[in-house]
Scaffold this motif. Structure first.
Motif, PDB file in Angstrom:
ATOM      1  N   ALA A  56       4.787  -4.107   0.133  1.00 34.07           N
ATOM      2  CA  ALA A  56       3.870  -5.044   0.784  1.00 34.07           C
ATOM      3  C   ALA A  56       2.957  -5.706  -0.243  1.00 34.07           C
ATOM      4  O   ALA A  56       2.702  -6.917  -0.187  1.00 34.07           O
ATOM      5  CB  ALA A  56       3.052  -4.317   1.845  1.00 34.07           C
ATOM      6  N   GLU A  57       2.458  -4.927  -1.185  1.00 37.31           N
ATOM      7  CA  GLU A  57       1.562  -5.481  -2.210  1.00 37.31           C
ATOM      8  C   GLU A  57       2.304  -6.412  -3.158  1.00 37.31           C
ATOM      9  O   GLU A  57       1.717  -7.348  -3.708  1.00 37.31           O
ATOM     10  CB  GLU A  57       0.902  -4.335  -2.968  1.00 37.31           C
ATOM     11  CG  GLU A  57      -0.138  -3.589  -2.117  1.00 37.31           C
ATOM     12  CD  GLU A  57      -0.512  -2.247  -2.708  1.00 37.31           C
ATOM     13  OE1 GLU A  57      -0.093  -1.955  -3.849  1.00 37.31           O
ATOM     14  OE2 GLU A  57      -1.224  -1.479  -2.018  1.00 37.31           O
ATOM     15  N   ASP A  95       7.811  -8.598   4.935  1.00 40.80           N
ATOM     16  CA  ASP A  95       6.933  -9.339   5.834  1.00 40.80           C
ATOM     17  C   ASP A  95       5.946  -8.417   6.551  1.00 40.80           C
ATOM     18  O   ASP A  95       4.932  -8.875   7.071  1.00 40.80           O
ATOM     19  CB  ASP A  95       7.755 -10.091   6.886  1.00 40.80           C
ATOM     20  CG  ASP A  95       8.568 -11.223   6.266  1.00 40.80           C
ATOM     21  OD1 ASP A  95       8.151 -11.713   5.205  1.00 40.80           O
ATOM     22  OD2 ASP A  95       9.607 -11.582   6.843  1.00 40.80           O
ATOM     23  N   LYS A  96       6.260  -7.138   6.598  1.00 41.13           N
ATOM     24  CA  LYS A  96       5.380  -6.202   7.300  1.00 41.13           C
ATOM     25  C   LYS A  96       4.123  -5.943   6.476  1.00 41.13           C
ATOM     26  O   LYS A  96       4.188  -5.826   5.252  1.00 41.13           O
ATOM     27  CB  LYS A  96       6.110  -4.874   7.556  1.00 41.13           C
ATOM     28  CG  LYS A  96       7.017  -4.874   8.781  1.00 41.13           C
ATOM     29  CD  LYS A  96       7.552  -3.493   9.050  1.00 41.13           C
ATOM     30  CE  LYS A  96       8.364  -3.434  10.333  1.00 41.13           C
ATOM     31  NZ  LYS A  96       7.547  -3.542  11.530  1.00 41.13           N
ATOM     32  N   PRO A  97       2.980  -5.821   7.136  1.00 38.98           N
ATOM     33  CA  PRO A  97       1.743  -5.565   6.391  1.00 38.98           C
ATOM     34  C   PRO A  97       1.697  -4.140   5.854  1.00 38.98           C
ATOM     35  O   PRO A  97       2.516  -3.285   6.210  1.00 38.98           O
ATOM     36  CB  PRO A  97       0.650  -5.786   7.436  1.00 38.98           C
ATOM     37  CG  PRO A  97       1.310  -5.474   8.741  1.00 38.98           C
ATOM     38  CD  PRO A  97       2.737  -5.935   8.580  1.00 38.98           C
ATOM     39  N   ARG A  98       0.727  -3.905   5.019  1.00 35.76           N
ATOM     40  CA  ARG A  98       0.498  -2.580   4.455  1.00 35.76           C
ATOM     41  C   ARG A  98       0.203  -1.580   5.572  1.00 35.76           C
ATOM     42  O   ARG A  98      -0.469  -1.903   6.556  1.00 35.76           O
ATOM     43  CB  ARG A  98      -0.692  -2.655   3.504  1.00 35.76           C
ATOM     44  CG  ARG A  98      -1.021  -1.388   2.760  1.00 35.76           C
ATOM     45  CD  ARG A  98      -2.180  -1.619   1.790  1.00 35.76           C
ATOM     46  NE  ARG A  98      -2.485  -0.401   1.068  1.00 35.76           N
ATOM     47  CZ  ARG A  98      -3.292   0.555   1.524  1.00 35.76           C
ATOM     48  NH1 ARG A  98      -3.869   0.404   2.712  1.00 35.76           N
ATOM     49  NH2 ARG A  98      -3.520   1.633   0.811  1.00 35.76           N
ATOM     50  N   VAL A  99       0.711  -0.369   5.461  1.00 33.25           N
ATOM     51  CA  VAL A  99       0.410   0.691   6.430  1.00 33.25           C
ATOM     52  C   VAL A  99      -1.009   1.183   6.172  1.00 33.25           C
ATOM     53  O   VAL A  99      -1.298   1.758   5.122  1.00 33.25           O
ATOM     54  CB  VAL A  99       1.414   1.854   6.325  1.00 33.25           C
ATOM     55  CG1 VAL A  99       0.957   3.022   7.209  1.00 33.25           C
ATOM     56  CG2 VAL A  99       2.809   1.404   6.731  1.00 33.25           C
ATOM     57  N   ARG A 100      -1.881   0.955   7.143  1.00 36.47           N
ATOM     58  CA  ARG A 100      -3.278   1.373   7.024  1.00 36.47           C
ATOM     59  C   ARG A 100      -3.617   2.543   7.940  1.00 36.47           C
ATOM     60  O   ARG A 100      -4.528   3.311   7.667  1.00 36.47           O
ATOM     61  CB  ARG A 100      -4.212   0.212   7.374  1.00 36.47           C
ATOM     62  CG  ARG A 100      -4.115  -0.991   6.449  1.00 36.47           C
ATOM     63  CD  ARG A 100      -4.994  -2.147   6.934  1.00 36.47           C
ATOM     64  NE  ARG A 100      -6.270  -1.693   7.434  1.00 36.47           N
ATOM     65  CZ  ARG A 100      -6.636  -1.725   8.730  1.00 36.47           C
ATOM     66  NH1 ARG A 100      -5.804  -2.205   9.654  1.00 36.47           N
ATOM     67  NH2 ARG A 100      -7.824  -1.295   9.107  1.00 36.47           N
ATOM     68  N   GLY A 123       6.172   3.870  -0.617  1.00 35.04           N
ATOM     69  CA  GLY A 123       7.183   2.873  -0.977  1.00 35.04           C
ATOM     70  C   GLY A 123       6.975   1.569  -0.248  1.00 35.04           C
ATOM     71  O   GLY A 123       7.065   0.487  -0.838  1.00 35.04           O
ATOM     72  N   HIS A 124       6.689   1.660   1.060  1.00 41.29           N
ATOM     73  CA  HIS A 124       6.468   0.438   1.842  1.00 41.29           C
ATOM     74  C   HIS A 124       5.238  -0.311   1.347  1.00 41.29           C
ATOM     75  O   HIS A 124       5.268  -1.547   1.208  1.00 41.29           O
ATOM     76  CB  HIS A 124       6.308   0.769   3.321  1.00 41.29           C
ATOM     77  CG  HIS A 124       5.871  -0.420   4.129  1.00 41.29           C
ATOM     78  ND1 HIS A 124       6.746  -1.403   4.543  1.00 41.29           N
ATOM     79  CD2 HIS A 124       4.635  -0.820   4.540  1.00 41.29           C
ATOM     80  CE1 HIS A 124       6.088  -2.337   5.186  1.00 41.29           C
ATOM     81  NE2 HIS A 124       4.799  -2.017   5.203  1.00 41.29           N
ATOM     82  N   ASN A 125       4.151   0.413   1.102  1.00 42.71           N
ATOM     83  CA  ASN A 125       2.920  -0.257   0.670  1.00 42.71           C
ATOM     84  C   ASN A 125       3.085  -0.929  -0.685  1.00 42.71           C
ATOM     85  O   ASN A 125       2.507  -1.996  -0.938  1.00 42.71           O
ATOM     86  CB  ASN A 125       1.761   0.735   0.657  1.00 42.71           C
ATOM     87  CG  ASN A 125       1.270   1.051   2.066  1.00 42.71           C
ATOM     88  OD1 ASN A 125       1.686   0.419   3.028  1.00 42.71           O
ATOM     89  ND2 ASN A 125       0.391   2.029   2.184  1.00 42.71           N
TER      90      ASN A 125
END
Length: 478
Positions: free
Chosen positions: A180-181, A186-191, A175-177
């Motif tokens: 982000a896309e 403001d938080k970057p993609r979880v890598r 969901g977060h990613n």
């Protein structure tokens, strides 16, 4: 069960849903074998008494155990160690001090119940999300317990941190990613994801695979495993575990697995000579054969890296020589030197922590004669992010000629920190500059001395402390 009854879970109570994790994967899990390890973990004071009576390594005397019981040490963090590590402790004062409980731990329990306000960054139970990296609490146990442990609140269940459900975590990451896309956060993609606890390596191979596989399927590119098991019980890294790693790589060939190991002193992987040094062989220091085998087996896999990080602790590794040898010898073994940390401001930290400037000076001295690939950083893992201590600048009495508070500040000297990692991308690389405080044990000891604060989100906020000193000086000069 109504949702309301699920609100106040205690640590370790998240539903595992193993059947869901392993659905339609019988052929995969059939390839994962388990080993019954005989770690012989000695846990709590009464078990230590029985261990001593049975002829175990005399790390404690009965009188010392009586003093621990009277001080109530187990209420803070019960003593715990493997038989293997107790034998190391018997031969090494540094290792002994790392796990040996002391009555003075309870004399001053000031400190943070939740170090660095971690729950503020916990959008899902069992998860911390502060950077592009997320941290998962996966187990509430280790083979041995370091007395300075900054996860002790989780191990003892004193805060509301819970263990992670891989299904909840995977759903959150997806969901977060997606947000982000789409530019919705403001938080970057979880890598990356870090498996922590406790020590993930006390889990069974299948349970550890549940987390690793779930994260990889959610799109995580780097899986870190935070572990001190390679020091506490290196036999854990056996062929069954290595076969599980190879199976994971077969299924997810593009995912990097990074072991964030935790060697605190050279005595954990070199052979002590009994005189404060280490035995030498034909080609250098002799290495603990069990540790050497575990590292070699892991490094033989190109999808695996090893990174070491540890705090600098009073009476354990507060020696520039020990830190220098650690960095040199770990690099030779193929373990990268990641961070040396300031002891966190946990409850009871005053029994273990060196002053920040003292720890920095020891680390700085340890960097002498190290090559660029052997060096490490000294940092504080604060609520504002990883703050690397860049320098301590000696003051000079002639600065008082400037007059006013600014002259006094420059005469005292400066401590300079860099926001090496920040939850806020616009503050990455900024500085925090403060008047020196040789007694400070944490960043809190500098809060009333800050001259420039890169943690603030506006130029006015960052320069405000300095301007407050300059203005009285200018007025006095006029």
């Amino acid at each position: 069960m109504p949702p309301a009854t699920l609100v106040n879970r205690v640590a370790g109570s998240r539903p595992r849903k193993k059947a869901l994790s392993r659905k339609n994967m019988d052929n995969v899990y059939a390839r994962i074998a388990e080993t019954r390890f005989r770690r012989h973990v000695v846990h709590d004071i009464e078990r230590y008494r029985r261990y001593l009576e049975a002829g175990g390594a005399a790390v404690y005397s009965q009188a010392e155990l009586d003093a621990l019981a009277a001080a109530g040490v187990s209420d803070r963090l019960p003593p715990r160690a493997t038989g293997y590590y107790l034998e190391l402790a018997r031969r090494s004062e540094a290792v002994r001090n790392l796990i040996k409980a002391r009555p003075e731990e309870t004399e001053d329990l000031s400190g943070e119940a939740d170090p660095s306000n971690q729950l503020k960054y916990s959008p899902v139970p069992g998860l911390l999300h502060k950077y592009e990296l997320v941290l998962l609490y996966v187990v509430r146990a280790c083979s041995s317990w370091c007395r300075y442990c900054y996860r002790s609140d989780f191990l003892t269940g004193k805060t509301e941190k819970d263990t992670a459900s891989i299904h909840e975590i995977a759903d959150y990451i997806r969901g977060h990613n997606a947000k982000a896309e789409a530019g919705e956060t403001d938080k970057p993609r979880v890598r990356e994801a870090l498996l922590s606890g406790g020590d993930p390596m006390v889990l069974s191979n299948r349970n550890l695979f549940d987390y690793m596989n779930g994260l990889a399927e959610a799109g995580v590119e780097v899986i870190r495993i935070g572990t001190k098991e390679i020091a506490f019980y290196p036999k854990r890294f056996d062929q069954n575990f290595l076969d599980m790693l190879d199976l994971f790589h077969e299924l997810h060939p593009d995912v990097l697995v990074s072991f964030m190991v935790h060697f605190t002193h050279p005595d954990e992987f070199l052979v002590p000579d009994g005189q404060g040094g280490w035995e030498k062989g034909a080609t250098g220091y002799r290495r603990n054969p069990l540790v050497r085998k575990a590292i070699r087996d892991l490094r033989s896999r190109p999808f695996v890296t090893l990174e070491n990080q540890t705090p600098i602790i009073d009476g354990v590794n507060d020696s520039a020589r020990a830190l220098r040898v650690m960095q040199q010898e770990l690099k030779k073994l193929g373990v990268n030197n990641h961070y040396f940390f300031q002891c966190r401001e946990i409850e009871g930290h005053r029994a273990f922590a060196l002053p920040v400037e003292t720890a920095w000076a020891i680390h700085n001295e340890s960097q002498a004669n190290l090559s660029g690939i052997e060096r490490s950083r000294f940092a504080l893992s604060t609520e504002a992010g990883k703050m690397e201590m860049v320098s301590v600048i000696e003051g000079h009495r002639s600065a008082r000629a400037i007059g006013g508070p600014l002259g006094e500040a420059l005469a005292e000297g400066l401590a300079v920190f860099k926001l090496h990692r920040s939850p806020h991308s616009d503050r990455q690389g900024d500085l925090v500059i403060a008047r020196r405080n040789p007694d400070a044990l944490w960043i809190t000891g500098y809060e009333d001395r800050i001259l420039y604060d890169g943690r603030k989100d506006t130029p006015d906020g960052k320069f405000a402390p300095l301007l407050s000193l300059i203005e009285p000086s200018r007025i006095a000069a006029e």
